[in-house]
Scaffold this motif. Structure first.
Motif, PDB file in Angstrom:
ATOM      1  N   TYR A   1       0.893  -1.149  -0.046  1.00 51.11           N
ATOM      2  CA  TYR A   1       0.046   0.052   0.084  1.00 51.11           C
ATOM      3  C   TYR A   1       0.961   1.288   0.020  1.00 51.11           C
ATOM      4  CZ  TYR A   1      -4.334   2.794   1.154  1.00 51.11           C
ATOM      5  OH  TYR A   1      -5.197   3.619   0.936  1.00 51.11           O
TER       6      TYR A   1
ATOM      7  N   THR B   1       1.145   5.583  -1.726  1.00 50.91           N
ATOM      8  CA  THR B   1       0.401   6.796  -2.479  1.00 50.91           C
ATOM      9  C   THR B   1       1.381   7.240  -3.733  1.00 50.91           C
ATOM     10  OG1 THR B   1      -0.510   7.497  -0.466  1.00 50.91           O
ATOM     11  CG2 THR B   1      -0.435   9.034  -2.049  1.00 50.91           C
TER      12      THR B   1
ATOM     13  N   THR C   1      -1.513  17.338  -9.449  1.00 51.13           N
ATOM     14  CA  THR C   1      -2.252  17.502  -8.006  1.00 51.13           C
ATOM     15  C   THR C   1      -2.871  16.211  -7.593  1.00 51.13           C
ATOM     16  OG1 THR C   1      -3.835  18.376  -9.318  1.00 51.13           O
ATOM     17  CG2 THR C   1      -2.478  20.048  -8.449  1.00 51.13           C
ATOM     18  N   ALA C   2      -2.872  14.935  -8.266  1.00 49.79           N
ATOM     19  CA  ALA C   2      -3.629  13.849  -8.030  1.00 49.79           C
ATOM     20  C   ALA C   2      -2.758  13.175  -7.056  1.00 49.79           C
ATOM     21  CB  ALA C   2      -4.081  13.310  -9.231  1.00 49.79           C
ATOM     22  N   SER C   3      -3.389  12.157  -6.098  1.00 44.86           N
ATOM     23  CA  SER C   3      -2.893  11.366  -5.433  1.00 44.86           C
ATOM     24  C   SER C   3      -3.801  10.280  -5.361  1.00 44.86           C
ATOM     25  CB  SER C   3      -2.716  11.716  -3.897  1.00 44.86           C
ATOM     26  OG  SER C   3      -1.720  13.162  -3.994  1.00 44.86           O
ATOM     27  N   LEU C   4      -2.951   9.079  -5.593  1.00 39.43           N
ATOM     28  CA  LEU C   4      -3.801   7.675  -5.439  1.00 39.43           C
ATOM     29  C   LEU C   4      -3.204   6.821  -4.719  1.00 39.43           C
ATOM     30  CD1 LEU C   4      -6.125   6.223  -6.808  1.00 39.43           C
ATOM     31  CD2 LEU C   4      -4.452   5.552  -8.807  1.00 39.43           C
ATOM     32  N   SER C   5      -4.011   6.219  -3.658  1.00 39.17           N
ATOM     33  CA  SER C   5      -3.283   5.252  -2.649  1.00 39.17           C
ATOM     34  C   SER C   5      -4.083   4.034  -2.969  1.00 39.17           C
ATOM     35  CB  SER C   5      -3.606   6.000  -1.233  1.00 39.17           C
ATOM     36  OG  SER C   5      -2.895   7.010  -1.106  1.00 39.17           O
ATOM     37  N   GLY C   6      -3.204   3.058  -2.787  1.00 42.53           N
ATOM     38  CA  GLY C   6      -3.686   1.510  -2.903  1.00 42.53           C
ATOM     39  C   GLY C   6      -2.742   0.587  -2.972  1.00 42.53           C
ATOM     40  N   ILE C   7      -3.081  -0.473  -3.364  1.00 45.92           N
ATOM     41  CA  ILE C   7      -1.735  -1.824  -3.361  1.00 45.92           C
ATOM     42  C   ILE C   7      -1.830  -1.749  -5.037  1.00 45.92           C
ATOM     43  CG2 ILE C   7      -1.369  -4.224  -3.229  1.00 45.92           C
ATOM     44  CD1 ILE C   7      -2.697  -3.993  -0.370  1.00 45.92           C
TER      45      ILE C   7
ATOM     46  N   MET D   1      -4.689  -1.884 -10.182  1.00 46.23           N
ATOM     47  CA  MET D   1      -4.613  -1.006  -8.798  1.00 46.23           C
ATOM     48  C   MET D   1      -6.202  -0.902  -8.458  1.00 46.23           C
ATOM     49  SD  MET D   1      -2.913   2.572  -7.614  1.00 46.23           S
ATOM     50  CE  MET D   1      -2.638   3.161  -5.855  1.00 46.23           C
ATOM     51  N   GLY D   2      -6.581  -1.583  -7.085  1.00 50.71           N
ATOM     52  CA  GLY D   2      -7.962  -1.439  -7.090  1.00 50.71           C
ATOM     53  C   GLY D   2      -8.803  -2.399  -8.174  1.00 50.71           C
ATOM     54  N   LEU D   3      -9.743  -1.735  -8.643  1.00 49.25           N
ATOM     55  CA  LEU D   3     -10.589  -2.365  -9.729  1.00 49.25           C
ATOM     56  C   LEU D   3     -10.015  -1.891 -11.092  1.00 49.25           C
ATOM     57  CD1 LEU D   3     -13.974  -2.146  -8.289  1.00 49.25           C
ATOM     58  CD2 LEU D   3     -12.529  -4.255  -8.126  1.00 49.25           C
ATOM     59  N   TYR D   4      -8.876  -1.091 -11.142  1.00 50.79           N
ATOM     60  CA  TYR D   4      -8.738  -0.580 -12.352  1.00 50.79           C
ATOM     61  C   TYR D   4      -7.282  -1.203 -12.860  1.00 50.79           C
ATOM     62  CZ  TYR D   4     -11.884   2.531 -10.181  1.00 50.79           C
ATOM     63  OH  TYR D   4     -12.638   3.450  -9.749  1.00 50.79           O
TER      64      TYR D   4
ATOM     65  N   TRP E   1      -4.219  -0.764 -15.981  1.00 52.28           N
ATOM     66  CA  TRP E   1      -3.687  -0.132 -16.936  1.00 52.28           C
ATOM     67  C   TRP E   1      -2.688  -1.005 -17.615  1.00 52.28           C
ATOM     68  CZ3 TRP E   1      -4.243   1.776 -12.216  1.00 52.28           C
ATOM     69  CH2 TRP E   1      -4.783   2.861 -11.878  1.00 52.28           C
TER      70      TRP E   1
END
Lengths: 199, 220
Positions: free
Chosen positions: A81, A83, A88-94, A137-140, A142
């Motif tokens: 996990y 960030t 300006t975007a931040s995305l946190s997850g595994i 990452m999550g349900l997404y 790339w």
């Protein structure tokens, strides 16, 4: 895919032509351990224990062979996990990162000993590498597919106690050239162990 | 001998194929993600008061269309709305913000909404909040100054908690409502209520954790 078919066709055609010249052909099948380096290692740090390679070479002289080879390795890493920031975007997850690579090369191979069961060799390949890189990452997801120019220096040894087969060990470096202004490296080492069929 | 060698080849192939399909997530919470974005030109240190509604709106795909604010949309169950609002309030207080009533001219207004869908929308119709938002400015909809929210689709049934912090002082009938800070929390709608609540709490905390620019001057 068309490029792969072309390579396979070339291998098949070369076998046909050079069989008539009584050239000695070697087909090797190896298990491949893959070790990422550089930018590729920044993306996936873990070594790949899933991989293999098939090479075909035929001797055009007692000490020199030409041929082609195709390989495959699957790399994977679970990033804990964290960030990730982008502007300006931040995305946190595994993150779950996967990279399947398939190098395809035409090769020239030099054998250091002419009359021996042990045949140490050095080889150089020119070709391409297909990569499929997936980041979950999550349900997404790339996903990116790419073909890259690749060079492959290689050193190894074959041991052929039988007239029709033997063993092969090799170390290869797959230098993969990335597009300018990207950090999508795919270069990696492989350590291979397998069998050789002699025709 | 050839048969033995073929067995050897088969063994190599088997080893090589092992791990063709490497591990993925084992637990539902490993799929939880928290996304935040903000207007870099907005000075969060120059504002201090905010207002929070008593409800969390549940956004449905098409069954709410009260544009004049006379009807209310569906709301999230109290168990979860209380949790969401309390955790937002707790984090805002810790960052130095002061909560005021929406009629007391708050600087910012925080609008939490939830969507349960297999399609992930980060935009929803303005009239879901027209019943509550002061000043009647939401009629021109939201806009996100200086940044964009991503849009994805997924085949999974998932939940989104969407938190918008709007600039109440600079909303206008002509331009609509600027949203200087946005949060999108996404995860699978699975697990026991306590497990789900725990994930939700952790995710909202994370949204504030990764948004240090919200910290008020006196606490910096």
């Amino acid at each position: 895919m068309k490029n792969i078919l072309k390579i396979i066709s070339l291998i098949a055609m070369s076998q046909f032509f050079f069989t008539d010249l009584h050239a000695q052909g070697y087909t090797s099948i190896q298990y491949h351990l893959g070790i990422p380096v550089g930018d590729f290692k920044d993306y996936i740090e873990n070594s790949s224990y899933s991989g293999m390679a098939i090479d075909y070479n035929f001797k055009v002289s007692p000490s020199f062979a030409i041929g082609a080879g195709i390989g495959w390795n699957a790399f994977y890493e679970r990033k804990p996990y964290a960030t990730y920031e982008d502007g300006t975007a931040s995305l946190s997850g595994i993150q779950y990162r996967y990279s399947n690579v398939m190098p395809v090369h035409l090769t020239g191979q030099y054998f250091f000993l002419k009359e021996s069961n042990w045949q140490p060799y050095a080889s150089f390949g020119v070709g391409t590498l297909f990569s499929n890189r997936t980041t979950d990452m999550g349900l997404y997801r790339w996903n990116e597919d790419a073909w890259r120019f690749s060079l492959k220096p290689e050193a190894g040894v074959t041991y052929s106690p039988w007239h029709f087969a033997g063993l092969k060990a090799s170390v290869k470096y797959n230098q993969v050239f990335k597009k300018p202004d990207t950090d999508e490296g795919h270069s990696f080492w492989t350590v291979g162990l397998g069998v050789v069929f002699i025709k | 001998m050839k048969i033995k060698l073929m067995s050897l080849v088969a063994m190599f192939a088997f080893i090589a194929m092992q791990g063709c399909y490497p591990d993925g997530p084992d637990y539902v919470d490993e799929l939880d993600i928290v996304y935040t974005n903000y207007d870099a030109s907005f000075d969060f240190g120059s504002v201090n008061t905010y207002s929070l509604p008593d409800e969390v709106v549940e956004v449905n795909s098409s069954d709410f269309s009260s544009r004049n604010g006379s009807d209310t949309p569906e709301f999230v169950d109290e168990e979860y709305s209380t949790l969401i609002l309390d955790v937002i309030r707790e984090n805002m207080t810790n960052l130095g913000w002061t909560e005021v009533d929406k009629e007391d001219s708050p600087d910012m207004i925080i609008l939490p909404s939830v969507s349960k869908t297999t399609y992930l929308y980060y935009y929803y119709d303005w009239y879901y909040w027209n019943w509550w938002y002061p000043g009647g400015y939401v009629g021109r909809g939201w806009y996100y100054p200086g940044y964009y929210l991503p849009a994805y689709r997924s085949g999974f049934r998932s939940g989104i908690l969407f938190i918008q912090m709007t600039d109440a002082k600079n909303s206008s009938v002509d331009n609509g409502v600027p949203v200087p800070w946005s949060v999108v929390i996404n995860g699978l709608l699975q697990g026991s209520p306590s497990y789900f609540s725990s994930r939700l709490h952790k995710a909202i905390d994370q949204a504030f954790e990764q948004s240090p620019y919200l910290q008020q001057e006196i606490y910096r």
